[in-house]
Design a protein around this motif. Structure first.
Motif, PDB file in Angstrom:
ATOM      1  N   PHE A 195       0.890  -1.113   0.043  1.00  0.00           N
ATOM      2  CA  PHE A 195       0.086  -0.122  -0.140  1.00  0.00           C
ATOM      3  C   PHE A 195       1.045   1.085  -0.022  1.00  0.00           C
ATOM      4  CE2 PHE A 195      -2.865   3.317   2.161  1.00  0.00           C
ATOM      5  CZ  PHE A 195      -3.805   3.361   1.165  1.00  0.00           C
ATOM      6  N   PRO A 196       0.764   2.282  -0.592  1.00  0.00           N
ATOM      7  CA  PRO A 196       1.516   3.271  -1.225  1.00  0.00           C
ATOM      8  C   PRO A 196       1.778   4.018   0.126  1.00  0.00           C
ATOM      9  CG  PRO A 196      -0.419   3.742  -2.089  1.00  0.00           C
ATOM     10  CD  PRO A 196      -0.475   2.270  -1.951  1.00  0.00           C
ATOM     11  N   LEU A 241      -4.448  -6.787   2.558  1.00  0.00           N
ATOM     12  CA  LEU A 241      -3.873  -5.887   3.695  1.00  0.00           C
ATOM     13  C   LEU A 241      -3.778  -6.882   4.905  1.00  0.00           C
ATOM     14  CD1 LEU A 241      -5.754  -2.773   2.956  1.00  0.00           C
ATOM     15  CD2 LEU A 241      -3.261  -3.359   2.206  1.00  0.00           C
ATOM     16  N   ASN A 242      -2.755  -6.463   5.758  1.00  0.00           N
ATOM     17  CA  ASN A 242      -2.607  -7.374   6.790  1.00  0.00           C
ATOM     18  C   ASN A 242      -2.184  -6.315   8.042  1.00  0.00           C
ATOM     19  OD1 ASN A 242       0.056  -6.756   6.580  1.00  0.00           O
ATOM     20  ND2 ASN A 242       0.408  -8.868   5.317  1.00  0.00           N
ATOM     21  N   HIS A 265      -1.041  -5.315  -0.540  1.00  0.00           N
ATOM     22  CA  HIS A 265      -0.795  -6.024   0.859  1.00  0.00           C
ATOM     23  C   HIS A 265       0.076  -4.856   1.689  1.00  0.00           C
ATOM     24  CE1 HIS A 265       3.068  -7.141  -1.531  1.00  0.00           C
ATOM     25  NE2 HIS A 265       3.589  -6.765  -0.523  1.00  0.00           N
ATOM     26  N   GLY A 266       0.404  -5.517   2.869  1.00  0.00           N
ATOM     27  CA  GLY A 266       1.069  -4.706   3.692  1.00  0.00           C
ATOM     28  C   GLY A 266       0.067  -4.035   4.655  1.00  0.00           C
ATOM     29  N   ALA A 267       0.488  -3.163   5.855  1.00  0.00           N
ATOM     30  CA  ALA A 267      -0.325  -2.669   6.883  1.00  0.00           C
ATOM     31  C   ALA A 267      -0.827  -1.267   6.389  1.00  0.00           C
ATOM     32  CB  ALA A 267       0.230  -2.846   8.069  1.00  0.00           C
ATOM     33  N   ILE A 268      -1.928  -0.697   7.169  1.00  0.00           N
ATOM     34  CA  ILE A 268      -2.057   0.581   7.120  1.00  0.00           C
ATOM     35  C   ILE A 268      -1.716   1.306   8.147  1.00  0.00           C
ATOM     36  CG2 ILE A 268      -4.299   2.032   7.031  1.00  0.00           C
ATOM     37  CD1 ILE A 268      -5.923  -0.056   6.470  1.00  0.00           C
ATOM     38  N   THR A 270     -14.642   0.712   4.565  1.00  0.00           N
ATOM     39  CA  THR A 270     -15.007  -0.622   3.948  1.00  0.00           C
ATOM     40  C   THR A 270     -13.714  -1.546   3.669  1.00  0.00           C
ATOM     41  OG1 THR A 270     -16.683   0.296   2.640  1.00  0.00           O
ATOM     42  CG2 THR A 270     -16.011  -1.939   1.856  1.00  0.00           C
ATOM     43  N   LEU A 271     -13.126  -2.401   4.559  1.00  0.00           N
ATOM     44  CA  LEU A 271     -12.154  -3.163   4.840  1.00  0.00           C
ATOM     45  C   LEU A 271     -12.315  -4.638   4.493  1.00  0.00           C
ATOM     46  CD1 LEU A 271     -10.254  -0.989   7.227  1.00  0.00           C
ATOM     47  CD2 LEU A 271      -9.719  -1.063   4.889  1.00  0.00           C
ATOM     48  N   ASP A 272     -13.635  -5.055   4.088  1.00  0.00           N
ATOM     49  CA  ASP A 272     -13.732  -6.676   4.137  1.00  0.00           C
ATOM     50  C   ASP A 272     -12.854  -7.375   3.060  1.00  0.00           C
ATOM     51  OD1 ASP A 272     -16.422  -4.707   3.462  1.00  0.00           O
ATOM     52  OD2 ASP A 272     -17.199  -6.288   4.606  1.00  0.00           O
ATOM     53  N   PHE A 273     -12.549  -8.778   3.466  1.00  0.00           N
ATOM     54  CA  PHE A 273     -11.999  -9.477   2.824  1.00  0.00           C
ATOM     55  C   PHE A 273     -10.420  -9.183   2.907  1.00  0.00           C
ATOM     56  CE2 PHE A 273     -16.272 -10.678   1.643  1.00  0.00           C
ATOM     57  CZ  PHE A 273     -16.390 -11.796   1.289  1.00  0.00           C
ATOM     58  N   ASN A 274      -9.977  -8.931   3.807  1.00  0.00           N
ATOM     59  CA  ASN A 274      -8.461  -8.728   3.864  1.00  0.00           C
ATOM     60  C   ASN A 274      -7.927  -9.778   4.981  1.00  0.00           C
ATOM     61  OD1 ASN A 274      -7.107  -6.487   2.262  1.00  0.00           O
ATOM     62  ND2 ASN A 274      -9.175  -5.715   2.779  1.00  0.00           N
ATOM     63  N   ASN A 275      -6.839  -9.632   5.317  1.00  0.00           N
ATOM     64  CA  ASN A 275      -6.146 -10.212   6.454  1.00  0.00           C
ATOM     65  C   ASN A 275      -5.624  -9.312   7.707  1.00  0.00           C
ATOM     66  OD1 ASN A 275      -6.060 -12.682   4.774  1.00  0.00           O
ATOM     67  ND2 ASN A 275      -4.224 -11.578   3.649  1.00  0.00           N
ATOM     68  N   LEU A 276      -6.623  -8.611   8.048  1.00  0.00           N
ATOM     69  CA  LEU A 276      -6.349  -7.751   9.204  1.00  0.00           C
ATOM     70  C   LEU A 276      -6.439  -8.603  10.620  1.00  0.00           C
ATOM     71  CD1 LEU A 276      -8.367  -4.834   8.028  1.00  0.00           C
ATOM     72  CD2 LEU A 276      -5.967  -4.829   7.831  1.00  0.00           C
ATOM     73  N   GLU A 277      -5.783  -8.125  11.267  1.00  0.00           N
ATOM     74  CA  GLU A 277      -5.939  -8.907  12.866  1.00  0.00           C
ATOM     75  C   GLU A 277      -6.048  -7.942  13.779  1.00  0.00           C
ATOM     76  OE1 GLU A 277      -1.222  -9.808  12.755  1.00  0.00           O
ATOM     77  OE2 GLU A 277      -2.513 -11.184  11.960  1.00  0.00           O
TER      78      GLU A 277
END
Length: 741
Positions: free
Chosen positions: A233-234, A277-278, A254-257, A295-302
């Motif tokens: 993510f830039p 995104l994770n 991918h990557g974190a916010i 709207t952050l559905d269908f990612n790999n956030l934890e």
């Protein structure tokens, strides 16, 4: 003398006005060269007439001129224009500043010559046409402010030199085309500080988002969703501090916010669903007080939801479904989110109970909490959510289904109720439990899928007059399929498979109003425009649609279906089933149906799937089934069918497995061939001979009986002497038999 002098002055004044008017008209009349160009442009189009007939083109509809008679505006949106844009037809419009030909059916490509001639252009809108080809090397003018080429068929990469003259560009939209290559982040290096909107969404862009977006210091909207973007993510996007919308869904970022997102204090829309995104959600997310849509559905956030989230008091929609988020959500004080209308936390690992504070969000229309680890009971405070129309609580560990239904039936606005697997092993709320039932009057979808519920189908379900979708599959429901099911006026999707239903297929079900083709009924009940407040995931509910799409949000995407697979239903398949003209999917497999396949199934012209496998059906496959032109899946395996599979039809396009388990069935696609045609002809001839002999046999037998009967009995009746002799003979015969015995 005074009167004459006055008249002379009056006439002179009138002549002056007339002369001024003539001069003014002459000054503002359009140039002849431009008039010719416009007529040339119109002549290349096959479209409704533009009625450009007067001498002064400045008075034509869609044309605006400046005070010197130069054409500055050509505005013809939604005029039904067809044909190509000739680069020479508009070449003489050298003072044109506004060109809007959007929402037409123009085709062809944009040649470089077209752009070179329009060097004064400020606004260019060619959106919603059928234009194609690659873009020219550069924009036509350093004055250009708005470019909208969206919803066309352009392809290829956007040249790196395209924005070299874009010093005044404020809006650039090329969404919904077929552009490839990298998203041209260089636009921020060449454009003016005024750039406000960039929309690259719905194309085929790929690769990383190159650095440069942070240079657009006044950028407010950046969209590049539905592409093939990858990489991190830039980071430099956090330098564009004026951003109000970031929309990059349906990519592979991918990557974190980063916590640096707190720099974007004007951000109102953060749309990043369907990426990779994770990491955890930023702890300082609450600093974005203007956030309205996340709207952050269908990612790999934890991780857990940040406590600061409750400071986003303008939040209207929060979508975090299908991640790896966890924590006790009952600890969050949702009461501060007074404007929240949609909360979607499905398919995560949240624990606890339904937050009591959530009932303070009186604007809530949709709640999605399914597939978590929640427990407890549904609280009566749920009734306070007067606008609630979508409630999905499935696959948790709730208890007291009957109590929950008594509470929820008072939610008057409820349209969708999905409790799949939420109350495992409990009993279906019975009619005795639901005394004086009058709720759920607006319910459209009811689902208890995979709940192991026991009992029979209660009559109170028949009172749901607006119900369109009923899912009771994968339970332990017994008894017959009730006949009242066929009286429900809006029902068109019935899913009762994997239960213990018994008895016969009710003929009343063949008169289901929504599936019977009657124009007067269809016009009253058809409501395909309805949309669910939240999408329905095929992974947890309508798995039959998984081949079509992952998300379903429109009622029109749900097919007309009757699915009764894996039950104990017996008897014949009723011939009346042919009345369900609008049925698309029919599953009667894995039951104990007997008799023949009714020929009337061929009346179901919209049928796409027909599964009759694993029953006790006999006879032939009706040749009339060849008329089912939309059939995509067909299965009659493991029955007692015989004869040849109808040839020269799409039935041969299905796998042999669709017909196996029928030893007497033959012909393609099965390996066992039917007997040669000669033998078949002999059999047919013998069958015809037998058919011809049988009627004559009965005729002669009947004639012999009549002659014999009246020949004997008639003589006895008519002749008294013969009658006495006959009965004397019978008496003597009887005495002899008794003596012998």
């Amino acid at each position: 003398m005074l009167v004459q002098a006055y008249n002379l002055r009056a006439h002179g004044f009138l002549l002056f006005l007339l002369f001024s008017c003539i001069i003014s008209t002459y000054i503002h009349a359009c140039k002849q060269t431009e008039r010719s160009s416009l007529l040339s442009f119109a002549s290349t189009l096959s479209s409704p007439p533009l009625n450009w007939t007067s001498l002064d083109c400045c008075r034509w509809k869609g044309i605006t001129c400046d005070q010197d008679g130069w054409v500055t505006h050509l505005l013809l949106p939604s005029k039904g224009l067809k044909g190509g844009i000739s680069p020479f037809s508009l070449a003489n419009l050298t003072h044109l500043t506004h060109l809007n030909l959007s929402h037409n059916s123009l085709d062809g490509s944009l040649e470089t010559q077209f752009f070179l001639s329009l060097n004064q252009l400020e606004i260019l809108d060619l959106s919603y046409n059928r234009l194609f080809g690659e873009l020219p090397l550069s924009l036509p003018s350093s004055n250009i402010r708005t470019v909208d080429l969206s919803s066309n068929h352009f392809f290829g990469a956007i040249p790196s030199s395209f924005f070299q003259q874009a010093s005044n560009l404020t809006s650039f939209n090329v969404s919904n085309n077929n552009f490839t290559g990298y998203v041209p982040s260089s636009v921020c290096l060449h454009s003016s500080p005024s750039l406000r909107l960039l929309d690259f969404s719905s194309n085929v862009f790929s690769g990383n988002l190159a650095p440069g977006l942070g240079k657009c210091s006044k950028l407010q909207v950046f969209r590049a969703g539905h592409n093939n973007l990858s990489g991190l993510f830039p980071e430099d996007i956090y330098n564009a501090t004026k951003l109000e919308e970031i929309a990059l869904p349906l990519n592979s970022l991918h990557g974190a916010i980063s916590d640096r997102i707190a720099n974007l204090t004007n951000l109102a829309i953060l749309d990043l669903y369907f990426n990779q995104l994770n990491g955890e959600l930023p702890h300082n997310l609450g600093k974005l007080s203007k956030l309205k849509l996340v709207t952050l559905d269908f990612n790999n956030l934890e991780g857990s939801l940040p406590q600061s989230l409750i400071n986003c008091t303008n939040l209207v929609e929060l979508h975090l479904a299908n991640n790896n988020l966890e924590g006790d959500i009952s600890m969050l004080d949702f009461s501060r989110l007074s404007q929240l209308t949609k909360l979607d936390l499905r398919m995560n690992n949240f624990t606890g109970t339904i937050p009591v504070a959530l009932y303070s969000c009186r604007s809530l229309k949709a709640i999605g909490l399914s597939r978590n680890h929640l427990e407890g009971q549904i609280q009566a405070e749920m009734i306070s959510l007067k606008s609630l129309s979508f409630l999905c609580l499935g696959n948790n560990r709730f208890t007291n289904l009957t109590g929950a239904m008594k509470i929820l039936m008072s939610c008057k606005s409820l349209h969708v109720l999905m409790l799949d697997g939420a109350f495992k092993g409990e009993g279906m709320p019975s009619d005795d439990d639901m005394v004086d039932f009058d709720g759920f009057q607006n319910l459209r979808l009811l689902s208890f899928f995979n709940s192991n519920l026991t009992g029979q189908m209660p009559v109170w379900l028949s009172k749901l007059k607006n119900l369109e979708i009923l899912r009771l599959d994968f339970n332990q429901i017994t008894g017959p399929i009730p006949s009242w099911l066929g009286t429900m006026p809006r029902l068109f999707h019935i899913y009762l498979s994997e239960n213990q239903f018994s008895g016969e297929f009710p003929k009343q079900l063949c008169r289901l109003p929504r599936l019977v083709y009657e124009p007067n009924i269809a016009s009253q009940l058809d409501d395909t425009s309805y949309e669910f407040e939240l999408p329905i995931f095929s992974s947890s509910s309508f798995s039959i649609f998984a081949k079509q799409t992952i998300l379903q949000q429109k009622m029109s995407s749900v097919p007309a279906m009757i699915r009764l697979s894996n039950n104990n239903i017996s008897g014949y398949i009723p011939a009346e089933i042919g009345q369900l003209h609008l049925l698309r999917l029919l599953f009667l497999d894995s039951n104990t149906f007997s008799g023949v396949i009714p020929d009337q199934i061929s009346n179901l012209k919209n049928l796409e799937i027909l599964d009759l496998s694993m029953n006790h059906l006999s006879g032939i496959i009706p040749s009339s089934l060849v008329s089912l032109n939309f059939l995509k899946e067909f299965n009659v395996s493991y029955n007692n069918l015989e004869g040849s599979i109808p040839t020269g039809t799409q039935l041969q396009s299905f796998e042999a497995s669709a017909f196996e388990g029928n030893p007497k069935l033959c012909g393609a696609p099965l390996p066992n061939k039917c007997r040669p045609n000669k033998d078949m002809d002999v059999d047919n001839k013998n069958n015809k001979d037998v058919e011809n002999v049988i009627p004559w046999f009965y005729i002669f037998a009947a004639s012999g009986f009549i002659v014999g009967f009246w020949g004997v009995c008639g003589s006895l009746v008519m002749n008294k002497t013969w009658r006495y002799a006959y009965f004397r003979f019978i008496d003597n015969l009887q005495d002899m038999l008794l003596y012998v015995m």
